[in-house]
Design a protein around this motif. Structure first.
Motif, PDB file in Angstrom:
ATOM      1  N   LEU A 111       0.788  -1.145  -0.045  1.00 60.89           N
ATOM      2  CA  LEU A 111      -0.099  -0.106  -0.011  1.00 60.89           C
ATOM      3  C   LEU A 111       0.941   1.230  -0.033  1.00 60.89           C
ATOM      4  N   TYR A 112       2.130   1.127   0.731  1.00 64.14           N
ATOM      5  CA  TYR A 112       2.893   2.334   0.574  1.00 64.14           C
ATOM      6  C   TYR A 112       4.045   2.479  -0.558  1.00 64.14           C
ATOM      7  N   ASP A 113       4.018   1.689  -1.521  1.00 61.98           N
ATOM      8  CA  ASP A 113       4.600   1.506  -2.445  1.00 61.98           C
ATOM      9  C   ASP A 113       5.034   3.032  -3.194  1.00 61.98           C
ATOM     10  N   PRO A 114       5.955   3.627  -3.090  1.00 65.56           N
ATOM     11  CA  PRO A 114       6.068   5.118  -3.492  1.00 65.56           C
ATOM     12  C   PRO A 114       5.611   5.331  -4.985  1.00 65.56           C
ATOM     13  N   ARG A 115       5.709   4.341  -5.811  1.00 60.89           N
ATOM     14  CA  ARG A 115       5.635   4.546  -7.119  1.00 60.89           C
ATOM     15  C   ARG A 115       3.849   4.588  -7.514  1.00 60.89           C
ATOM     16  N   GLU A 116       2.938   3.998  -6.352  1.00 60.16           N
ATOM     17  CA  GLU A 116       1.801   4.030  -6.583  1.00 60.16           C
ATOM     18  C   GLU A 116       1.081   5.036  -5.524  1.00 60.16           C
ATOM     19  N   GLN A 117       1.475   5.282  -4.252  1.00 59.60           N
ATOM     20  CA  GLN A 117       1.203   6.066  -3.339  1.00 59.60           C
ATOM     21  C   GLN A 117      -0.366   5.808  -3.019  1.00 59.60           C
ATOM     22  N   TRP A 118      -0.769   4.633  -2.925  1.00 62.23           N
ATOM     23  CA  TRP A 118      -2.396   4.393  -2.710  1.00 62.23           C
ATOM     24  C   TRP A 118      -2.593   4.809  -1.116  1.00 62.23           C
ATOM     25  N   ALA A 119      -1.596   4.716  -0.353  1.00 62.73           N
ATOM     26  CA  ALA A 119      -1.878   4.987   1.288  1.00 62.73           C
ATOM     27  C   ALA A 119      -2.452   6.394   1.215  1.00 62.73           C
ATOM     28  N   SER A 120      -1.809   7.226   0.843  1.00 58.27           N
ATOM     29  CA  SER A 120      -2.610   8.693   0.782  1.00 58.27           C
ATOM     30  C   SER A 120      -3.850   8.638   0.410  1.00 58.27           C
ATOM     31  N   TYR A 121      -4.007   8.215  -0.607  1.00 62.73           N
ATOM     32  CA  TYR A 121      -5.587   8.233  -1.101  1.00 62.73           C
ATOM     33  C   TYR A 121      -6.671   7.528  -0.150  1.00 62.73           C
ATOM     34  N   VAL A 122      -6.252   6.596   0.359  1.00 64.70           N
ATOM     35  CA  VAL A 122      -7.056   5.724   1.068  1.00 64.70           C
ATOM     36  C   VAL A 122      -7.230   6.290   2.514  1.00 64.70           C
ATOM     37  N   LEU A 123      -6.049   6.904   3.147  1.00 59.64           N
ATOM     38  CA  LEU A 123      -6.175   7.561   4.484  1.00 59.64           C
ATOM     39  C   LEU A 123      -6.927   9.017   4.306  1.00 59.64           C
TER      40      LEU A 123
END
Length: 546
Positions: free
Chosen positions: A262-274
């Motif tokens: 989820l914290y892969d810097p290439r995707e950065q999904w974590a910021s979207y979910v949080l």
């Protein structure tokens, strides 16, 4: 007591100053300016300057500052905070030190909490320094840089805290000297100083620029947040206004999105979910924002007013737009930022006034090095403040409020109910409708904002019940029986100047005179952070609940 000798000096000068013609009174300003620029201290000029302002105020406004108002002006000139009770004339007090400090030619900023008050004060008490030959400027939203520069160069400038702060940030982003609008800081008087320096101390002023186009990931993250459950997939820290994913939340999010990290810097999904979870749990519709014309608009938590053109940063605003199902606007990046605390500390001389400063005395002294002086009232205080009433549940509090409102309404006593959000005001309004109690609602919704001044001015009429958020109450006199003078002037302005006057814009404030031998008292009803205040008046009771 330490100001009594100076007050006596001002009073001794009164017969001499009152005998001057208008032209001679204005000439005193030029003489005082020459003495100030020659190196004479402003402290030595204070008695004569205050005497001149007092006489000019009496001639122009028909208001002669009382001795306690002179003391308030002296406290402000010393660079301290003056606590003065509501109705003691703080607006007029600010003119005294503003005039004195403007004599140096370095400029004075008088800061208020909203555009309406800045305009009202400039047009009303601003007549006094204008009469005495000083230039008085006003900063409002949507002014051009040229207009701002011209008004900031005036001797005294009325401006809101947000406009002043954002002009400072824009000046720091300017590429050439010609783009600058502010002059060097000199002296600043802050109205409602506790609201600006304490309540909003950590609020950052941010100027953002457009970044890349919005991603459809916001919609996907919004669906995930909607499916997740608190304490199972995530935890919420309301005090820090933050959320954290649990181990199960991590695993489920990665499974739904079909990703390894989820914290892969290439995707950065974590910021979207949080951000999506924050939008769901911490940012509530009709509390933190409203939706108007399919657009998410921020509601200022301190003033209750809509902040048009302002957006939350770091993808949060886009997450809220996805949650509400409206079109997502372009993402932004922060270009410049400063907090009110750091901004106002840049003034060489800072002071302020409010009705409630003593309770924050320690914070003012430790953070801003500002002492608090409580200025006595002109007449003995006749209002009685009763003890707070605390309820275990919010529902019980509002049921008690409805019962009390109904009882007061049957006696034809005016009632003003203060709430802390649009949602609360609408909920209470529904309860009053069910109880068959006619009332007015004033909150950030557009249909109510249009009639703000009218609703507030008439909230003191016989049998009136008014529900308001904290956007209301500043700048318009609430008089028992209704403010007929205010309404007459407002209607005349609408008819005579329809193109340039908005019905919200009432700038004339009538003189407040309480009926003799009456007693005011106030009761606080609250649950945790909520407060419910009753302000009642013997014989004819007027109530304020918040």
């Amino acid at each position: 007591r330490r100001y009594n000798d100076t007050v006596a000096l001002v009073n001794r000068l009164e017969p001499e100053v009152s005998a001057l013609s208008d032209a001679d009174l204005r000439a005193r300003t030029s003489a005082l300016q020459e003495r100030a620029r020659a190196g004479e201290s402003l402290g030595s000029l204070l008695p004569e300057a205050f005497a001149v302002v007092r006489e000019a105020s009496n001639r122009v406004l028909g208001l002669r500052p009382f001795d306690v108002q002179l003391i308030g002006g002296m406290v402000l000139h010393k660079g301290e905070i003056a606590e003065m009770k509501t109705g003691e004339g703080k607006t007029l007090v600010a003119i005294l030190p503003a005039y004195l400090n403007a004599l140096s030619g370095k400029g004075v900023h008088v800061v208020t909490v909203n555009d309406y008050l800045a305009r009202r004060d400039c047009e009303w008490v601003g007549q006094v320094p204008r009469f005495l030959g000083l230039q008085v400027g006003l900063i409002q939203q949507n002014m051009t840089p040229e207009q701002r520069r011209e008004n900031y160069l005036c001797d005294i400038t009325y401006v809101t805290n947000s406009e002043l702060g954002f002009d400072y940030l824009r000046d720091n982003l300017a590429m050439t000297v010609d783009e600058l609008v502010l002059r060097n800081f000199n002296y600043c008087v802050i109205d409602e100083v506790d609201s600006i320096l304490i309540d909003e101390a950590r609020t950052p002023l941010i100027i953002s620029g457009l970044a890349e186009k919005p991603s459809d990931r916001y919609y996907k993250a919004a669906k995930i947040a909607e499916a997740f459950e608190q304490d199972i997939h995530y935890t919420v820290d309301e005090k820090q206004r933050n959320v954290l994913l649990t181990e199960q939340g991590y695993a489920d999010a990665e499974e739904i999105l079909d990703i390894d990290d989820l914290y892969d810097p290439r995707e950065q999904w974590a910021s979207y979910v949080l951000n999506a979870i924050k939008a769901k749990e911490l940012f509530l519709r009709d509390v933190n924002y409203i939706v108007r014309s399919k657009e998410v608009l921020i509601v200022d938590e301190f003033t209750g007013r809509v902040m048009a053109g302002r957006r939350w940063s770091d993808g949060l605003h886009q997450a809220i737009e996805a949650k509400e199902g409206v079109q997502i606007q372009n993402e932004t990046i922060t270009l410049a930022s400063i907090s009110y605390q750091n901004f106002f500390l840049q003034f060489p001389k800072l002071c302020g006034m409010t009705g409630t400063a003593a309770t924050e005395r320690q914070e003012f002294e430790s953070i801003y090095k500002l002492k608090v002086t409580v200025v006595p009232t002109n007449k003995p205080m006749i209002r009685k403040d009763d003890s707070d009433v605390v309820f275990r549940a919010t529902s019980g509090k509002w049921r008690a409020a409805v019962v009390e409102i109904s009882r007061m309404n049957k006696a034809c006593r005016p009632v003003l109910v203060g709430t802390t959000s649009v949602e609360q005001s609408e909920t209470l309004s529904e309860q009053l409708r069910e109880a068959g109690i006619p009332h007015e609602v004033l909150n950030a919704k557009p249909e109510n904002v249009e009639r703000e001044a009218e609703i507030v001015a008439q909230s003191g009429r016989l049998g009136a019940v008014t529900i308001a958020t904290n956007m209301a109450g500043r700048g318009t006199d609430i008089i028992l029986g209704g403010n007929a003078e205010f309404m007459a002037r407002l209607k005349l302005r609408e008819m005579l100047m329809p193109r340039i006057v908005n019905p919200v814009d009432g700038v004339i404030v009538s003189k407040k005179q309480l009926p003799p031998r009456k007693t005011w008292k106030k009761i606080h009803y609250h649950v945790s952070k909520m407060q419910l205040k009753w302000l009642s008046k013997n014989g004819e009771k007027s109530h304020y609940l918040s």
